[in-house]
Design a protein around this motif. Structure first.
Motif, PDB file in Angstrom:
ATOM      1  N   LEU A  96       0.829  -1.207   0.000  1.00 55.74           N
ATOM      2  CA  LEU A  96       0.000   0.000   0.000  1.00 55.74           C
ATOM      3  C   LEU A  96       0.866   1.262   0.000  1.00 55.74           C
ATOM      4  CD1 LEU A  96      -2.846  -0.879   2.534  1.00 55.74           C
ATOM      5  CD2 LEU A  96      -3.143  -0.312   0.125  1.00 55.74           C
ATOM      6  N   TRP A  97       1.877   1.261   0.833  1.00 52.19           N
ATOM      7  CA  TRP A  97       2.758   2.422   0.918  1.00 52.19           C
ATOM      8  C   TRP A  97       3.464   2.678  -0.406  1.00 52.19           C
ATOM      9  CZ3 TRP A  97       3.486   6.571   3.660  1.00 52.19           C
ATOM     10  CH2 TRP A  97       4.710   7.238   3.628  1.00 52.19           C
ATOM     11  N   SER A  98       3.874   1.611  -1.059  1.00 53.31           N
ATOM     12  CA  SER A  98       4.556   1.737  -2.339  1.00 53.31           C
ATOM     13  C   SER A  98       3.638   2.364  -3.392  1.00 53.31           C
ATOM     14  CB  SER A  98       5.031   0.355  -2.818  1.00 53.31           C
ATOM     15  OG  SER A  98       5.626   0.438  -4.101  1.00 53.31           O
ATOM     16  N   ARG A  99       2.392   1.939  -3.434  1.00 49.04           N
ATOM     17  CA  ARG A  99       1.433   2.514  -4.391  1.00 49.04           C
ATOM     18  C   ARG A  99       1.144   3.985  -4.058  1.00 49.04           C
ATOM     19  NH1 ARG A  99      -0.664  -1.226  -7.796  1.00 49.04           N
ATOM     20  NH2 ARG A  99      -0.866  -3.397  -7.114  1.00 49.04           N
ATOM     21  N   PHE A 100       1.034   4.290  -2.778  1.00 50.99           N
ATOM     22  CA  PHE A 100       0.766   5.667  -2.369  1.00 50.99           C
ATOM     23  C   PHE A 100       1.907   6.582  -2.821  1.00 50.99           C
ATOM     24  CE2 PHE A 100       1.147   8.977   1.006  1.00 50.99           C
ATOM     25  CZ  PHE A 100       0.001   9.688   0.697  1.00 50.99           C
ATOM     26  N   LYS A 101       3.143   6.134  -2.641  1.00 49.78           N
ATOM     27  CA  LYS A 101       4.300   6.920  -3.062  1.00 49.78           C
ATOM     28  C   LYS A 101       4.319   7.108  -4.581  1.00 49.78           C
ATOM     29  CE  LYS A 101       8.341   6.151  -1.292  1.00 49.78           C
ATOM     30  NZ  LYS A 101       9.554   5.444  -0.808  1.00 49.78           N
ATOM     31  N   GLN A 102       3.864   6.100  -5.316  1.00 48.26           N
ATOM     32  CA  GLN A 102       3.810   6.215  -6.775  1.00 48.26           C
ATOM     33  C   GLN A 102       2.843   7.322  -7.204  1.00 48.26           C
ATOM     34  OE1 GLN A 102       2.773   2.290  -8.104  1.00 48.26           O
ATOM     35  NE2 GLN A 102       4.836   1.477  -7.842  1.00 48.26           N
ATOM     36  N   CYS A 103       1.722   7.430  -6.495  1.00 50.09           N
ATOM     37  CA  CYS A 103       0.741   8.479  -6.813  1.00 50.09           C
ATOM     38  C   CYS A 103       1.360   9.862  -6.637  1.00 50.09           C
ATOM     39  CB  CYS A 103      -0.488   8.358  -5.910  1.00 50.09           C
ATOM     40  SG  CYS A 103      -1.380   6.818  -6.078  1.00 50.09           S
ATOM     41  N   LEU A 104       1.988  10.082  -5.487  1.00 52.57           N
ATOM     42  CA  LEU A 104       2.587  11.380  -5.224  1.00 52.57           C
ATOM     43  C   LEU A 104       3.801  11.623  -6.124  1.00 52.57           C
ATOM     44  CD1 LEU A 104       2.381  11.626  -1.319  1.00 52.57           C
ATOM     45  CD2 LEU A 104       0.836  12.568  -3.045  1.00 52.57           C
ATOM     46  N   GLY A 105       4.494  10.567  -6.473  1.00 53.84           N
ATOM     47  CA  GLY A 105       5.624  10.708  -7.385  1.00 53.84           C
ATOM     48  C   GLY A 105       5.185  11.186  -8.758  1.00 53.84           C
ATOM     49  N   TYR A 106       4.021  10.703  -9.201  1.00 50.78           N
ATOM     50  CA  TYR A 106       3.477  11.137 -10.499  1.00 50.78           C
ATOM     51  C   TYR A 106       3.059  12.605 -10.412  1.00 50.78           C
ATOM     52  CZ  TYR A 106       0.878  10.862 -14.893  1.00 50.78           C
ATOM     53  OH  TYR A 106       0.432  11.059 -16.171  1.00 50.78           O
ATOM     54  N   ALA A 107       2.494  13.010  -9.278  1.00 51.06           N
ATOM     55  CA  ALA A 107       2.118  14.410  -9.074  1.00 51.06           C
ATOM     56  C   ALA A 107       3.352  15.314  -9.120  1.00 51.06           C
ATOM     57  CB  ALA A 107       1.394  14.572  -7.746  1.00 51.06           C
ATOM     58  N   GLU A 108       4.459  14.824  -8.574  1.00 46.08           N
ATOM     59  CA  GLU A 108       5.700  15.603  -8.608  1.00 46.08           C
ATOM     60  C   GLU A 108       6.222  15.741 -10.036  1.00 46.08           C
ATOM     61  OE1 GLU A 108      10.081  15.572  -6.430  1.00 46.08           O
ATOM     62  OE2 GLU A 108       9.133  13.676  -7.015  1.00 46.08           O
ATOM     63  N   ARG A 109       6.172  14.640 -10.807  1.00 42.74           N
ATOM     64  CA  ARG A 109       6.667  14.685 -12.187  1.00 42.74           C
ATOM     65  C   ARG A 109       5.859  15.646 -13.046  1.00 42.74           C
ATOM     66  NH1 ARG A 109       6.919   9.129 -11.452  1.00 42.74           N
ATOM     67  NH2 ARG A 109       5.237   8.681 -12.945  1.00 42.74           N
ATOM     68  N   LEU A 110       4.557  15.746 -12.752  1.00 43.51           N
ATOM     69  CA  LEU A 110       3.700  16.660 -13.508  1.00 43.51           C
ATOM     70  C   LEU A 110       3.694  18.068 -12.912  1.00 43.51           C
ATOM     71  CD1 LEU A 110       0.584  14.477 -14.401  1.00 43.51           C
ATOM     72  CD2 LEU A 110       2.671  14.840 -15.701  1.00 43.51           C
ATOM     73  N   GLU A 111       4.493  18.267 -11.863  1.00 41.46           N
ATOM     74  CA  GLU A 111       4.672  19.568 -11.226  1.00 41.46           C
ATOM     75  C   GLU A 111       3.408  20.096 -10.555  1.00 41.46           C
ATOM     76  OE1 GLU A 111       6.395  22.180 -14.113  1.00 41.46           O
ATOM     77  OE2 GLU A 111       8.288  21.074 -14.190  1.00 41.46           O
ATOM     78  N   TYR A 112       2.556  19.186 -10.067  1.00 40.32           N
ATOM     79  CA  TYR A 112       1.446  19.600  -9.229  1.00 40.32           C
ATOM     80  C   TYR A 112       1.945  19.905  -7.818  1.00 40.32           C
ATOM     81  CZ  TYR A 112      -2.082  18.366 -12.704  1.00 40.32           C
ATOM     82  OH  TYR A 112      -2.853  18.322 -13.833  1.00 40.32           O
ATOM     83  N   ILE A 113       3.032  19.231  -7.441  1.00 40.75           N
ATOM     84  CA  ILE A 113       3.695  19.506  -6.167  1.00 40.75           C
ATOM     85  C   ILE A 113       5.177  19.715  -6.450  1.00 40.75           C
ATOM     86  CG2 ILE A 113       2.043  18.283  -4.714  1.00 40.75           C
ATOM     87  CD1 ILE A 113       3.851  15.860  -4.753  1.00 40.75           C
ATOM     88  N   GLU A 114       5.828  20.496  -5.608  1.00 44.86           N
ATOM     89  CA  GLU A 114       7.234  20.822  -5.847  1.00 44.86           C
ATOM     90  C   GLU A 114       8.167  19.670  -5.519  1.00 44.86           C
ATOM     91  OE1 GLU A 114       8.307  24.390  -3.875  1.00 44.86           O
ATOM     92  OE2 GLU A 114       6.884  25.655  -4.987  1.00 44.86           O
ATOM     93  N   SER A 115       7.833  18.911  -4.481  1.00 45.14           N
ATOM     94  CA  SER A 115       8.707  17.806  -4.087  1.00 45.14           C
ATOM     95  C   SER A 115       7.872  16.689  -3.464  1.00 45.14           C
ATOM     96  CB  SER A 115       9.770  18.278  -3.087  1.00 45.14           C
ATOM     97  OG  SER A 115       9.151  18.783  -1.915  1.00 45.14           O
ATOM     98  N   LEU A 116       8.453  15.525  -3.388  1.00 50.62           N
ATOM     99  CA  LEU A 116       7.774  14.353  -2.844  1.00 50.62           C
ATOM    100  C   LEU A 116       7.814  14.410  -1.316  1.00 50.62           C
ATOM    101  CD1 LEU A 116       6.405  11.678  -3.710  1.00 50.62           C
ATOM    102  CD2 LEU A 116       8.643  10.593  -3.503  1.00 50.62           C
ATOM    103  N   PRO A 117       6.676  14.575  -0.645  1.00 52.90           N
ATOM    104  CA  PRO A 117       6.688  14.746   0.808  1.00 52.90           C
ATOM    105  C   PRO A 117       7.149  13.515   1.581  1.00 52.90           C
ATOM    106  CG  PRO A 117       4.436  14.549   0.013  1.00 52.90           C
ATOM    107  CD  PRO A 117       5.317  14.668  -1.196  1.00 52.90           C
ATOM    108  N   CYS A 118       7.013  12.325   0.984  1.00 50.17           N
ATOM    109  CA  CYS A 118       7.384  11.108   1.711  1.00 50.17           C
ATOM    110  C   CYS A 118       8.742  10.554   1.270  1.00 50.17           C
ATOM    111  CB  CYS A 118       6.309  10.039   1.529  1.00 50.17           C
ATOM    112  SG  CYS A 118       5.833   9.750  -0.187  1.00 50.17           S
ATOM    113  N   LYS A 119       9.517  11.390   0.599  1.00 51.13           N
ATOM    114  CA  LYS A 119      10.782  10.945   0.022  1.00 51.13           C
ATOM    115  C   LYS A 119      11.735  10.360   1.051  1.00 51.13           C
ATOM    116  CE  LYS A 119      14.666  12.657  -2.724  1.00 51.13           C
ATOM    117  NZ  LYS A 119      15.232  13.853  -3.426  1.00 51.13           N
ATOM    118  N   ASN A 120      11.839  11.003   2.209  1.00 49.17           N
ATOM    119  CA  ASN A 120      12.835  10.597   3.213  1.00 49.17           C
ATOM    120  C   ASN A 120      12.276   9.678   4.297  1.00 49.17           C
ATOM    121  OD1 ASN A 120      14.916  12.134   2.009  1.00 49.17           O
ATOM    122  ND2 ASN A 120      14.120  13.996   2.982  1.00 49.17           N
ATOM    123  N   LEU A 121      11.049   9.193   4.104  1.00 46.85           N
ATOM    124  CA  LEU A 121      10.453   8.289   5.092  1.00 46.85           C
ATOM    125  C   LEU A 121      10.800   6.841   4.776  1.00 46.85           C
ATOM    126  CD1 LEU A 121       6.907   9.892   5.479  1.00 46.85           C
ATOM    127  CD2 LEU A 121       8.905  10.195   6.943  1.00 46.85           C
TER     128      LEU A 121
END
Length: 404
Positions: free
Chosen positions: A149-174
């Motif tokens: 589940l965590w892996s899929r959740f990170k993929q969602c936010l990672g896609y948002a980062e690539r499309l520049e909806y967010i500046e950086s991945l909030p869970c990157k260092n977790l």
């Protein structure tokens, strides 16, 4: 002499009109054009100058609309909620990226993310939100499921980062939740013999199930690969099975035979033994609807369902007094047979099983390989001595050679 105005012309009847272009529409990919014989009030142009002035007004109005649209788009990007991002952007992308069966399996998990973060703005999801969610997953689910589940959740936010909806991945260092290596039960050859004896081969259904168990154990096919087999995939004369498809259920009693496998390496030819050949011939001789385009493991023309295979394996395992396994367990049983009984190496097993990465096979079955058998020390010694490659006797380079 009539003055020329850019974009203004007359037709063959002398009527004045303007025609202008605004470039390519980013959404449709089509050229954007405007042509008119009248001004904004519906009056015909009497002069080229009137047409030119109207064209300038239209162009300015268009540019203002585009500018406002870009502002609104930027505003919407900032205001987009996690739910809107998932439903309008991520899930349509993901659906086109994977097989339909994979999407159906994953969409329930993605819906749980939407339920958790819902109308929270995407840009407002921070590292603390992510950490709380990670801890919730660890607390609520098994280690492996939480990790998935965590892996899929990170993929969602990672896609948002690539499309520049967010500046950086909030869970990157977790840290990722620590999963446990799952152990898939499998049968040894003697356990397979016990199971096969529980089938009544005078019964049509038992004969079908017997054939399925034998075929999966002796070939190592994935469940969906075996269910999609048709008779033309099997060359009985040359004793070869062509794996090239998978079977998917639409959920309404119909099936789709997709001409693709889980990975590109899944498309392969599997050599079968003489006993497996006999099992297949015996089944085809009594199978109802057994033309070349009929499913091999079908009952009265209908392909076997995955759940049917699972229930059947459980029932006959309990009868035989052996561990209960799944369809995937039959695949592991085959690989174990290749390694422990036939002593095949990892490259052979990986190719026969249709795995893309040889390391996957090695990581999965490394515990089955006999460490003494793969050490190779004695063999290396024998080869080196046979070619005269031996260690030079020890000499002390710090001492000068003495002359006698």
């Amino acid at each position: 002499m009539v003055k020329k105005y850019k974009g203004v012309s007359r037709n063959n009847k002398g009527k004045i009109y303007y025609q202008i272009e605004f470039g390519i529409d980013k959404k449709t990919g089509k050229r954007q054009r405007r042509k008119s014989y009248k001004d904004q009030f519906g009056n015909d142009f009497r002069t080229e100058k009137q047409a030119f002035d109207e064209a300038c007004r239209v162009r300015m109005e268009f540019n203002q609309q585009q500018f406002q649209a870009s502002i609104e788009e930027g505003k919407n990007d900032k205001d987009i909620t996690f739910k809107e991002f998932m439903e309008k952007i991520y899930l349509p992308y993901y659906k086109k990226s994977v097989q339909s069966v994979t999407y159906k399996t994953a969409v329930t998990q993605y819906n749980s993310f939407v339920e958790r973060f819902g109308n929270k703005k995407l840009i407002e999801i921070n590292v603390r939100d992510c950490e709380r969610y990670r801890l919730e997953l660890i607390e609520k689910y098994s280690p492996n499921y939480a990790k998935g589940l965590w892996s899929r959740f990170k993929q969602c936010l990672g896609y948002a980062e690539r499309l520049e909806y967010i500046e950086s991945l909030p869970c990157k260092n977790l840290d990722n939740p620590k999963g446990r290596r799952s152990e898939t039960r499998f049968w040894r050859l003697d356990e397979l013999q016990k199971v096969l004896k529980t089938f009544d081969l005078t019964n049509y259904d038992d004969r079908q199930h017997y054939t399925a168990v034998w075929l999966y154990f002796m070939t190592g096919m994935r469940v969906s690969e075996g269910l999609s087999l048709i008779w033309s995939d099997i060359d009985l004369e040359n004793k070869v099975i062509h794996i090239q498809s998978t079977l998917e259920s639409n959920g309404n009693g119909t099936y789709i035979r997709k001409m693709q496998t889980k990975t590109e390496a899944g498309k392969r030819f599997i050599e079968i033994d003489d006993e497996t050949l006999k099992v297949l011939k015996n089944w085809r001789a009594i199978q109802v609807n057994n033309s070349d385009d009929s499913y091999v493991l079908a009952r009265f023309g209908q392909p076997m369902h995955k759940s049917t295979l699972s229930r059947m394996l459980k029932r006959h395992a309990e009868k035989a007094g052996v561990p209960v396994i799944t369809g995937k367990g039959l695949r592991h049983s085959h690989d174990s047979f290749m390694i422990n009984v036939l002593k095949k190496d990892v490259l052979y097993v990986s190719a026969r099983s249709g795995r893309t990465d040889k390391a996957t096979t090695l990581n999965t079955y490394s515990h089955l390989y006999d460490r003494e058998r793969v050490s190779g020390g004695t063999e290396i010694t024998q080869v080196l001595r046979s070619v005269g490659l031996i260690e030079i006797p020890h000499q002390d380079p710090t001492k000068e050679n003495e002359i006698s």
